[in-house]
Write a protein that holds these residues in place. Structure first.
Motif: not given
Length: 209
Positions: A12-31
């Motif tokens: 489920n987290g992977w989905k969000a990582r993929v779309l953020l990457g494809l859209l080239e949207i910068p973000y920070t991760s809190h694991l």
């Protein structure tokens, strides 16, 4: 900047990582250390009262939980969420299908299998396996003659459904038994491209894997 509250082995987290990457949207991760109870702290429950990852925290502090809601928010106004009314509804159809028929079935079986929890959940395994076959059979039938789930290009429907279904072999459902799904999964993989690994549960020493 956006913050993604995430757990790396979560698809489920992977989905969000993929779309953020494809859209080239910068973000920070809190694991989030879910097996140490971090997702049930007061601070996290303020973001998502259900205590589950992922959560997308917006720049102003507002939060969006549920992976497919996150995908829908991020994809608004992009080619990953069609503007056409019918195609948009079809995307939603697949997002609902994924959360009802794929994630709680294949996702659960995969988690139990990979983290050594299959025996303790044995009473539910048979029903989950039957449901997984029904879901994969429905996908196989739907994908006959199609390149992607909706239209001719990758959408968030594909990203969402692919996340757990392409790992079905991890819990005993090889995609070689479903040629239309296997061909679609190859197209989705190629459209997404490299850089979005599936992380094993073994990277978390608290997972039991």
């Amino acid at each position: 900047m956006l913050t993604l509250h995430d757990y790396l082995p979560s698809q489920n987290g992977w989905k969000a990582r993929v779309l953020l990457g494809l859209l080239e949207i910068p973000y920070t991760s809190h694991l989030v250390s879910i097996f140490e109870g971090e997702s049930h702290t007061d601070a996290f429950l303020d973001l998502n009262p259900a205590g589950a990852v992922p959560v997308l925290e917006l720049e102003d502090g507002r939060a969006i939980a549920e992976s497919n809601a996150i995908l829908t928010y991020l994809a608004e106004g992009t080619p990953f969420l069609p503007a056409d009314r019918y195609q948009r509804a079809k995307v939603m159809q697949w997002l609902f299908f994924e959360q009802y028929h794929i994630e709680p079935v294949i996702g659960s079986l995969r988690f139990w299998t990979l983290t050594g929890r299959i025996e303790r959940n044995q009473g539910m395994v048979s029903g989950k396996r039957e449901a997984a076959v029904r879901a994969l059979t429905a996908m196989e039938r739907s994908l006959a003659g199609l390149s992607f789930l909706v239209g001719n290009d990758l959408s968030i429907a594909d990203i969402a459904v692919y996340a757990y279904s392409h790992r079905a072999a991890d819990c005993g459902f090889p995609l070689t038994d479903y040629p239309a799904i296997a061909a679609w999964a190859g197209r989705v993989r190629d459209a997404i491209g490299p850089g979005y690994p599936v992380h094993p549960y073994s990277i978390d020493p608290h997972s039991g894997a």
